[in-house]
Design a protein around this motif. Structure first.
Motif, PDB file in Angstrom:
ATOM      1  N   GLN A  17      65.743 -37.724 -61.195  1.00  0.00           N
ATOM      2  CA  GLN A  17      64.557 -38.577 -61.071  1.00  0.00           C
ATOM      3  C   GLN A  17      63.805 -38.316 -59.773  1.00  0.00           C
ATOM      4  OE1 GLN A  17      65.844 -42.631 -61.575  1.00  0.00           O
ATOM      5  NE2 GLN A  17      66.484 -42.308 -63.679  1.00  0.00           N
ATOM      6  N   ASP A  18      64.291 -37.408 -58.967  1.00  0.00           N
ATOM      7  CA  ASP A  18      63.721 -37.167 -57.644  1.00  0.00           C
ATOM      8  C   ASP A  18      62.698 -36.036 -57.712  1.00  0.00           C
ATOM      9  OD1 ASP A  18      63.166 -37.092 -54.986  1.00  0.00           O
ATOM     10  OD2 ASP A  18      65.024 -36.085 -54.404  1.00  0.00           O
ATOM     11  N   GLY A  19      61.476 -36.382 -58.067  1.00  0.00           N
ATOM     12  CA  GLY A  19      60.389 -35.408 -58.058  1.00  0.00           C
ATOM     13  C   GLY A  19      60.463 -34.372 -59.150  1.00  0.00           C
ATOM     14  N   TRP A  20      61.073 -34.718 -60.296  1.00  0.00           N
ATOM     15  CA  TRP A  20      61.189 -33.749 -61.403  1.00  0.00           C
ATOM     16  C   TRP A  20      59.827 -33.435 -61.952  1.00  0.00           C
ATOM     17  CZ3 TRP A  20      60.223 -32.930 -66.560  1.00  0.00           C
ATOM     18  CH2 TRP A  20      61.041 -32.043 -67.250  1.00  0.00           C
ATOM     19  N   ASN A  21      59.504 -32.134 -62.061  1.00  0.00           N
ATOM     20  CA  ASN A  21      58.203 -31.763 -62.612  1.00  0.00           C
ATOM     21  C   ASN A  21      58.327 -30.627 -63.637  1.00  0.00           C
ATOM     22  OD1 ASN A  21      58.795 -29.567 -61.035  1.00  0.00           O
ATOM     23  ND2 ASN A  21      56.949 -29.679 -59.768  1.00  0.00           N
ATOM     24  N   GLY A  22      59.558 -30.415 -64.110  1.00  0.00           N
ATOM     25  CA  GLY A  22      59.748 -29.395 -65.129  1.00  0.00           C
ATOM     26  C   GLY A  22      59.850 -27.983 -64.591  1.00  0.00           C
ATOM     27  N   ARG A  23      59.897 -27.865 -63.274  1.00  0.00           N
ATOM     28  CA  ARG A  23      59.935 -26.525 -62.665  1.00  0.00           C
ATOM     29  C   ARG A  23      61.276 -26.277 -61.990  1.00  0.00           C
ATOM     30  NH1 ARG A  23      55.904 -23.340 -64.624  1.00  0.00           N
ATOM     31  NH2 ARG A  23      54.012 -24.520 -64.837  1.00  0.00           N
TER      32      ARG A  23
END
Length: 342
Positions: free
Chosen positions: A336-342
């Protein structure tokens, strides 16, 4: 496998190769992965098993599993709820079972970097997501299934919708990577997240006795921050048996390895890595002589039940280990810590 990963695996008290060998031995030549030898296959657990193979570096077997899914997809984007050696045994079409292919495909790409395979699977993912979203209500919740007779079942499940939320998260990341704009998916994702967080009455099939209803809204990333910590803390004693693991159902003396591993994934997603490590350590004694994990056990008598060696149970143990020990580039899949799919 590099030296650092080997050292990490030594800390795990988990025989990664043995677990993957079990899953690969259960897999049929077609790529289909049943629950256990001679058992049924469902689309969600089939994908989960493929993810476990991917964590362990069994890429060819995982790829074959996804190709089986691609070959079995129906024209409406769904899969049947259960198969036996490629033949449907339950013709219900469930939204969360179908959408989960997006999580598996994205996970495979994060680990392998195989963009050609990601592109090959795009249409399969797209049609699966469209099927799930075809049953979304204006309030955001998604009905769980179409019956074998073709009737929509007007029930929305919190666990199922949480799984679809994670599937949409991954599908949007795939679309972004491949340059396919999907504004409709983004709007659906937002509505679904709002329903999970703020409209509990929309989920009209009560499953509050089941531990998955407790932690899945956090695991999928819909409930985060202080709300996530509060949700987990409030029902911790209801589901967690200290020193043993997580009950599948709150009023039954049955601890399951899969739910315990998924709680580990949830805790690591929240940043509670020390607590996750403690819970993970409770699992490590519950193994067969071949190094694979039990499905579950009753307590206080500590009777192993059932006796079958379950592919997807073993797969999620590997995913929990990955989340804790960074075995693959997909270790932060649920973060959940800054997940952006990268």
């Amino acid at each position: 496998m590099n030296l650092s990963h080997c050292k990490q695996r030594q800390k795990l008290a988990v025989d990664v190769e043995a677990v993957c060998r079990l899953i690969a031995a259960i897999q049929l030549p077609s790529g289909e992965i049943p629950w256990s030898r001679g058992d049924k296959t469902d689309p969600w657990d089939h994908v989960e098993s493929a993810m476990g193979l991917t964590v362990g570096g069994f890429y060819a077997q995982a790829r074959q599993a996804y190709l089986w899914s691609r070959s079995m997809q129906r024209t409406d984007g769904s899969w049947y709820a259960a198969y036996r050696t490629g033949s449907p045994s339950d013709r219900t079409r469930e939204t969360n079972l179908s959408a989960y292919i997006a999580v598996g495909v994205f996970h495979f790409w994060r680990v392998t970097g195989d963009r050609a395979f990601l592109a090959l699977m795009w249409d399969t993912v797209r049609r699966a997501i469209e099927f799930a979203l075809s049953l979304q209500r204006p309030g955001g919740e998604i009905y769980w299934a179409i019956s074998p007779l073709g009737k929509v079942d007007p029930m929305a499940l919190l666990t199922g919708c949480s799984s679809i939320y994670m599937s949409l998260r991954c599908a949007l990341a795939i679309a972004d990577e491949l340059g396919h704009r999907q504004p409709g998916w983004k709007a659906a994702y937002t509505r679904l997240g709002h329903a999970i967080r703020h409209r509990p009455y929309a989920f009209n099939m009560t499953k509050s006795r089941f531990s998955m209803d407790w932690f899945y809204p956090v695991l999928c990333g819909a409930v985060t921050g202080a709300d996530a910590h509060g949700r987990i803390q409030r029902q911790w004693k209801k589901f967690v048996v200290k020193g043993l693991g997580v009950r599948c159902v709150s009023d039954q003396p049955w601890v399951t390895i899969a739910e315990t591993s998924e709680l580990v994934l949830t805790l690591t997603a929240m940043g509670e890595r020390e607590k996750a490590q403690i819970v993970f350590n409770w699992l490590t004694d519950h193994v067969f002589t071949d190094g694979s994990f039990w499905c579950g056990f009753t307590f206080p008598d500590m009777t192993r039940w059932p006796e079958e060696k379950i592919a997807w149970t073993n797969a999620v143990v590997l995913m929990a280990a990955d989340a804790l020990f960074d075995l693959t580039p997909a270790a932060r899949l649920f973060s959940q810590d800054g997940w952006n799919g990268r």
